[in-house]
Scaffold this active site. Structure first.
Site, short mmCIF file in Angstrom:
data_model
loop_
_atom_site.label_atom_id
_atom_site.label_comp_id
_atom_site.label_asym_id
_atom_site.label_seq_id
_atom_site.Cartn_x
_atom_site.Cartn_y
_atom_site.Cartn_z
N VAL A 11 -1.52 3.64 -10.04
CA VAL A 11 -2.34 2.66 -10.73
C VAL A 11 -3.52 2.21 -9.87
CG1 VAL A 11 -2.31 0.33 -11.68
CG2 VAL A 11 -0.44 1.90 -12.14
N ASP A 30 -4.21 -0.42 1.51
CA ASP A 30 -2.79 -0.07 1.42
C ASP A 30 -2.16 -0.30 2.79
OD1 ASP A 30 -1.22 1.91 -0.88
OD2 ASP A 30 -0.22 1.53 1.05
N LYS A 35 -1.25 7.35 4.40
CA LYS A 35 -1.91 7.55 3.10
C LYS A 35 -3.41 7.28 3.22
CE LYS A 35 -0.02 6.38 -1.41
NZ LYS A 35 0.67 5.35 -2.16
N GLU A 151 -2.61 -1.85 -17.18
CA GLU A 151 -3.15 -0.48 -17.31
C GLU A 151 -2.33 0.29 -18.34
OE1 GLU A 151 -1.06 2.03 -16.31
OE2 GLU A 151 0.48 0.69 -15.45
N LEU A 153 -2.46 3.87 -18.27
CA LEU A 153 -2.67 5.27 -17.89
C LEU A 153 -1.35 6.02 -17.81
CD1 LEU A 153 -1.90 5.52 -14.60
CD2 LEU A 153 -4.08 4.33 -14.43
N ASN A 208 4.45 -0.13 -24.12
CA ASN A 208 5.33 0.85 -23.48
C ASN A 208 6.70 0.91 -24.17
OD1 ASN A 208 3.61 1.87 -21.63
ND2 ASN A 208 4.56 0.97 -19.84
N GLY A 257 11.42 9.78 -18.99
CA GLY A 257 11.59 9.38 -17.59
C GLY A 257 10.28 8.75 -17.13
N CYS A 260 7.41 4.21 -15.76
CA CYS A 260 7.16 3.06 -16.63
C CYS A 260 8.20 2.82 -17.71
CB CYS A 260 5.78 3.19 -17.26
SG CYS A 260 4.48 2.95 -16.07
N ARG A 327 10.05 10.20 -10.42
CA ARG A 327 10.73 8.95 -10.73
C ARG A 327 11.43 9.04 -12.09
NH1 ARG A 327 6.19 4.58 -8.93
NH2 ARG A 327 4.79 6.31 -9.38
#
Ligand code: UDX
Ligand code: UDX
Length: 451
Positions: A11, A30, A35, A151, A153, A208, A257, A260, A327
């Protein structure tokens, strides 16, 4: 205007890159140094089509930067988008520790009036709590406001879903917050829905959870189709011509899966329960999905009796195609059950292998190709509908496998293409093709106690 994005997961990073792409100056923060180092080289730490190009381009033109130095970033910020994760706790509620940890850092470091925009999916009322927390903790006389901007996405299409969003939802409690966000988003030229903060938070969950409900509904219809001899693909097609129903999210399979749907269904269910209300549709959505996840496994057990010492090929590990994210991927618990049964697993996934190795480093074998995975296999399970899998020539199952017994959790093949083939093919909500079994059952006993 200095925009900071906190958290560079799916996100945060996509949001930061897209804001930079439309011309804003953005710094992504972050806590993960590794990363940030990767991104500074213009490389995306996640597999997401189009994202690397945006990172490279906007880092080079100076619109986008990355840092672990949050103190410096928040010091200059006019607007901070929060995009850190809100994972599920063991009771199903959302874990807001990361959100509040970032808020603590913001409160400590901002030096001027600031709008904090919560992008992470958070339970209804969290934006109020965040504002209260920030106001209690900011130093000096700084004005902090909070807005909700969920969001929508989807992984694999995250850049497209952000740059060409179906809608941008802004939840605000003041004209000032509204104007800032309208100003930021006018460059996207997409429909903007302005509501109060609680409604914006609820829009995210309702959206969602509705999509998850749609999937569980079609999966139940598929289960009924199998019982009554109907075909779920035809049924979904017939339904889809009604524009009130539409043609999206009607693909039956082994359940949803991802990062979200599983989390957001449980979080809303938990939240309502906490207020003494049971959302029965969402409760059923969760139960149906849990049951659907093991549909292929149950079928294989019913079939073979036991999977002990069977060579099992797995095609597809990720929770959906187009991502390396695992996930809540149905492959993970299914493989656990197979291993516990004593099966030998040879898995293939075009992009998910490296991440899967973190979960199953030694217990399973990884193949470099579909052919390698199915070679001499007793059965194959399809968990992800990668194009490569959908384009398989059915004859390779017959050529390469010990017994061409296929359990397809994503309905990858047209039944017309498979109905004459000498295979056993079980898919979701459709007629089972059992030419192979019919042909061989009399000759040989393939199954230990199965049918
Ligand atoms: C997101 C959203 O935040 C979540 O609410 C939504 O419902 C699903 O997707 P995602 O972007 O996938 O989560 O999160 P994740 O991949 O966990 O990335 C979060 C990033 O934030 C990580 O890079 C992590 O290092 C960073 N982080 C976390 C911080 O910078 N600071 C923290 O305090 C915690
Ligand atoms: C979802 C939402 O689509 C997105 O708007 C939200 O912001 C985040 O959650 P994502 O989890 O990336 O996105 O993937 P999505 O394409 O929605 O698929 C989720 C799961 O549902 C996958 O496991 C997929 O296989 C499954 N699914 C989807 C079905 O089983 N049938 C369908 O018809 C559609």
């Amino acid at each position: 205007m200095d925009i900071v994005v906190a958290g560079t997961g799916y996100v945060g990073l996509v949001t930061g890159a897209c804001l930079a792409e439309v011309g804003h100056k953005v710094i992504c923060v972050d806590v993960d140094e590794k990363k940030i180092g990767i991104m500074k080289k213009g490389i995306s730490p996640i597999y997401e089509p189009g994202l690397s190009d945006l990172l490279e381009k906007n880092y080079a033109n100076g619109n986008l930067d990355f840092t672990t130095d949050y103190e410096e970033a928040y010091r200059k910020a006019d607007v901070v988008f929060i995009g850190v994760g809100t994972p599920e706790r063991s009771d199903g509620s959302a874990n807001l520790d990361y959100v509040f940890s970032v808020c603590g850092q913001i409160a400590k470091n901002i030096t001027k009036d600031c709008l904090v925009v919560v992008k992470s999916t958070v339970p209804i009322g969290t934006n109020d709590r965040v504002e209260e927390f920030l106001r209690e903790n900011v130093e000096n006389n700084i004005q902090v406001e909070v807005a909700s901007n969920p969001e929508f996405l989807a992984q694999g299409t995250a850049v497209k879903d952000t740059l060409y969003a179906s809608r941008i939802v802004i939840g605000v409690e003041s004209e000032n917050a509204k104007n800032i966000l309208m100003n930021i988003y006018k460059r996207f030229n997409q429909p903007i829905v302005v509501t109060n903060r609680r409604s914006a938070e609820m829009i995210k969950y309702a959206s969602n959870d509705f999509l998850a409900l749609k999937i569980s509904f079609i999966n139940e219809m598929a289960n009924v189709c199998e019982i009554v001899g109907a075909d779920i693909e035809d049924v979904a097609k017939g339904m889809s011509y009604d524009s009130r129903i539409g043609n999206k999210f009607l693909n039956a399979g082994i359940g949803y899966g991802g990062s979200c749907f599983p989390k957001d269904t449980k979080a809303l269910h938990w939240l309502a329960n906490d207020h003494g209300y049971e959302v029965k549709t969402i409760k059923a959505t969760i139960e149906v999905n849990e049951n659907q996840k093991y549909k292929l496994f149950r079928k294989a057990k019913e079939f073979f009796g036991s999977l002990k010492n069977k060579r099992v090929a797995i095609l597809g590990l990720t929770f959906k195609p187009g991502t390396d994210d695992l996930r809540e991927a149905p492959s993970i618990p299914n493989i656990r059950r197979m291993l516990d049964e004593g099966a030998k697993i040879i898995a293939y996934d075009p992009v998910g292998e490296n991440n899967f190795k973190k979960i199953y480093p030694d217990e399973i074998t990884y193949a470099e190709s579909i052919e390698e995975s199915i070679k001499d296999a007793d059965m194959v399970f399809i968990f992800t509908e990668w194009e490569e899998v959908k384009n398989i020539d059915i004859d390779i199952f017959i050529k390469e496998m010990k017994t061409p017994i296929i359990f397809d959790g994503r309905n990858c093949f047209d039944l017309n293409d498979i109905c004459e083939k000498s295979v056993y093919y079980y898919s979701i909500g459709r007629k089972t093709i059992n030419n192979f079994i019919k042909k061989n059952l009399m000759k040989k006993n393939f199954f230990e106690g199965g049918n």
